[in-house]
Design an enzyme around this catalytic site. Structure first.
Site, PDB file in Angstrom:
ATOM      1  N   GLU A  34       0.907  -1.243   0.173  1.00  0.00           N
ATOM      2  CA  GLU A  34       0.010   0.035  -0.053  1.00  0.00           C
ATOM      3  C   GLU A  34       0.985   1.206  -0.087  1.00  0.00           C
ATOM      4  OE1 GLU A  34      -3.222   0.617  -0.273  1.00  0.00           O
ATOM      5  OE2 GLU A  34      -2.195   2.803  -0.322  1.00  0.00           O
ATOM      6  N   GLY A  39      -6.956   0.811   3.374  1.00  0.00           N
ATOM      7  CA  GLY A  39      -8.428   0.586   2.985  1.00  0.00           C
ATOM      8  C   GLY A  39      -8.698   1.398   1.807  1.00  0.00           C
ATOM      9  N   GLY A  40      -7.930   2.228   1.280  1.00  0.00           N
ATOM     10  CA  GLY A  40      -8.093   2.710  -0.194  1.00  0.00           C
ATOM     11  C   GLY A  40      -9.123   3.871   0.021  1.00  0.00           C
ATOM     12  N   THR A  41      -9.638   4.006  -1.334  1.00  0.00           N
ATOM     13  CA  THR A  41     -10.797   4.960  -1.470  1.00  0.00           C
ATOM     14  C   THR A  41     -11.870   5.129  -0.758  1.00  0.00           C
ATOM     15  OG1 THR A  41      -9.925   5.111  -3.948  1.00  0.00           O
ATOM     16  CG2 THR A  41     -12.040   6.322  -3.186  1.00  0.00           C
ATOM     17  N   CYS A  42     -12.636   3.978  -0.726  1.00  0.00           N
ATOM     18  CA  CYS A  42     -13.739   3.794   0.047  1.00  0.00           C
ATOM     19  C   CYS A  42     -13.704   4.050   1.403  1.00  0.00           C
ATOM     20  CB  CYS A  42     -14.471   2.352  -0.126  1.00  0.00           C
ATOM     21  SG  CYS A  42     -16.026   2.211   0.599  1.00  0.00           S
ATOM     22  N   HIS A 440     -45.801  -4.409   7.486  1.00  0.00           N
ATOM     23  CA  HIS A 440     -46.409  -3.306   7.414  1.00  0.00           C
ATOM     24  C   HIS A 440     -46.112  -2.223   8.739  1.00  0.00           C
ATOM     25  CE1 HIS A 440     -49.246  -0.140   6.931  1.00  0.00           C
ATOM     26  NE2 HIS A 440     -49.828  -0.010   8.526  1.00  0.00           N
TER      27      HIS A 440
END
Ligand SMILES: Cc1cc2nc3c(=O)[nH]c(=O)nc-3n(C[C@H](O)[C@H](O)[C@H](O)COP(=O)(O)OP(=O)(O)OC[C@H]3O[C@@H](n4cnc5c(N)ncnc54)[C@H](O)[C@@H]3O)c2cc1C
Length: 462
Positions: A34, A39-42, A440
């Site tokens: 990395e 964790g990157g973009t998200c 409902h």
């Protein structure tokens, strides 16, 4: 220095970490690399921070509407520093969680640095050459910055730098009327900024059906967001501490003057600095890595997962890529990308949940189809919550009775779409869903009502 592994994963986005852990647990000596944030973009600049901010913005919106519900609130003030601190805490927990998980997994070594291919089985990270028979690329995308005339002379923000703001822009100008731009536009309007969205096309979110685009435009304009469509030629110029945005191809930008400029006009794959040419991995004209149905590149032993393969642009598509590759490699699976039903959401409020084909896709496909629509103003749950904007729409194949696609723009649209999606994945006819007894009062209880309104798709779109 050189290190040998069974598997190397480049990038810790939405497929890389899960795949790395799975491979390591299967006994393969694995390395994951990395270059920036775990964790990157998200996790860091995408889904998690934006949805955390969307939640703050919704509270501000409801607080202003409190009197509609008989609740009297004396004034609403948004403290952007606290909004950001809340967002930062959620992001930090996620990114630290990914880092700890990876670093604590036996048989898995984490490298922090930029990875670049030196051959089909060799990747350099700083001074270390990593070699492996299997390499998995999960490097994602970054904000595309278009070469707009005048861009050099003005300051601009992207989805990443937007998230560092801890003060309220006086007037945020968003260039780009699609998913990312609209989420930022609505949240900043709700925080209290004046917001203008500039879109080059004739409508917002061009990939959706026209009636969906029109309903979203109405929702945003009702909240006071200014939207300028058909901006054929966007030019920029500095105006003191503001930025002037021209829409009419004049030399001197006129028209809109904003305090902040956000560029949200698409993404660029992170393949230009990966040394792919040294490995012989092919990309398309836009730089996305070309893969087959099992996410294999043209080079044996190299796979591409996540946004960078151009087969999806979402966290769930990237994660699904991991599941496909892991199943095929480790469980003798035969999984393919085309087995999945496309699905996604747009997180304006109320959200848009989408599954399968749009009406335009169905018309282009030319098959005989049925369509039904139901306004959210018919839905009891929406009335009880005084949030009746939007509508539901579903398309069904006239012969097979299988669901072709659906759009739910309305409260809980991102959740409700799953009952339709799951019937599509099960490849069951719509009648299964029509006969289901739903709880409902929910939005989902109106899906059978919607299906009861199916009628032949007319010659032309409404
Ligand atoms: C503002 C915004 C909001 C979004 N909201 C949503 C949403 O609500 N829902 C949703 O499903 N999707 C959303 N997305 C999309 C989602 O973030 C991406 O689809 C997802 O992150 C893709 O993951 P990935 O696996 O492709 O890699 P990414 O998450 O992009 O990660 C790639 C990683 O690789 C690293 N890397 C790149 N090159 C190298 C290299 N050479 N060496 C080492 N490391 C490298 C990067 O630093 C990065 O950490 C959003 C995106 C944005 C920008």
């Amino acid at each position: 220095m050189s290190e040998k592994y069974d598997s190397i994963i480049i990038g810790t986005g939405q497929s890389g970490p899960s795949l790395a852990v799975r491979l390591a647990q299967a006994g393969r000596k694995t390395a994951i690399v990395e270059r920036k944030l775990f964790g990157g973009t998200c996790v860091n600049t995408g889904c998690i921070p934006t949805k955390t901010l969307v939640a703050s913005a919704r509270v501000a919106y409801l607080a202003r509407r409190a009197a509609d519900f008989g609740v009297m609130v004396d004034g609403v003030r948004v403290d952007m520093a606290r909004v950001k601190a809340r967002k930062d805490a959620v992001v930090r927990a996620s990114t630290e969680g990914v880092e700890k998980w990876l670093k604590g997994t036996p048989m898995l070594t984490v490298y922090e640095g930029h990875a670049r291919f030196e051959g089909p089985h060799a990747v350099r990270v700083g001074d270390t050459l990593l070699e492996a028979g299997e390499i998995f690329i999960d490097v994602g995308t970054r904000a595309h910055v278009p070469a707009l005339p005048g861009l050099d002379g003005v300051e601009h923000l992207t989805n990443g730098t937007m998230l560092e703001l801890d003060t309220l822009p006086e007037h945020l100008v968003v260039v780009g009327g699609s998913y990312i731009g609209l989420e930022f536009a609505q949240m900043y309007r709700r925080f209290g900024a004046r917001v203008t969205v500039i879109e080059m096309g004739p409508r917002l979110i061009a990939r959706e059906d026209e009636e969906v685009s029109a309903a979203i435009l109405e929702i945003l304009e009702d909240e006071g967001i200014e939207v300028r469509l058909n901006a054929k030629c966007i030019t920029l110029a500095r105006r003191g501490s503001s930025v002037g945005v021209g829409l009419d191809c004049e030399d001197e930008p006129r028209g809109i003057e904003g305090s902040h400029l956000l560029l949200a006009v698409g993404r660029t794959p992170n393949t230009d600095d990966l040394g792919l040419e040294k490995a012989g991995v092919k990309t398309d004209a836009r730089g996305y890595i070309t893969v087959d149905e099992a996410l294999r590149t043209n080079v044996p032993g190299i796979w591409a997962l996540g946004d960078v393969n151009g087969r999806g642009a979402f966290t769930h598509t990237s994660y699904n890529d991991y599941e496909i590759v892991a199943a095929n490699l480790l469980d003798n699976g035969q999984r393919r990308v085309s087995d999945r039903v496309p699905a996604y959401a747009l997180y304006i409020d109320p959200p848009l949940g989408r599954a399968g084909m749009s009406e335009r896709d169905v018309r282009q496909d030319g098959r005989r189809a049925l369509v039904a629509r139901l306004p959210m103003s018919r839905v009891g749950r929406a009335k009880e919550r005084s949030e009746t904007q939007g509508f539901m729409k579903i398309l069904v194949d006239a012969s097979s009775r299988k669901i072709l696609g659906a759009a739910i723009l309305g409260i809980e649209g991102d959740e409700v779409i799953h009952s339709i999606l799951d019937v599509m994945v099960a490849d069951a006819p719509y009648t299964v869903l029509e006969r289901a007894m739903h709880i409902h009062p929910t939005v989902s209880e109106f899906i059978p009502t919607l299906l009861g309104k199916l009628e032949p798709l007319g010659e032309t779109a409404p």
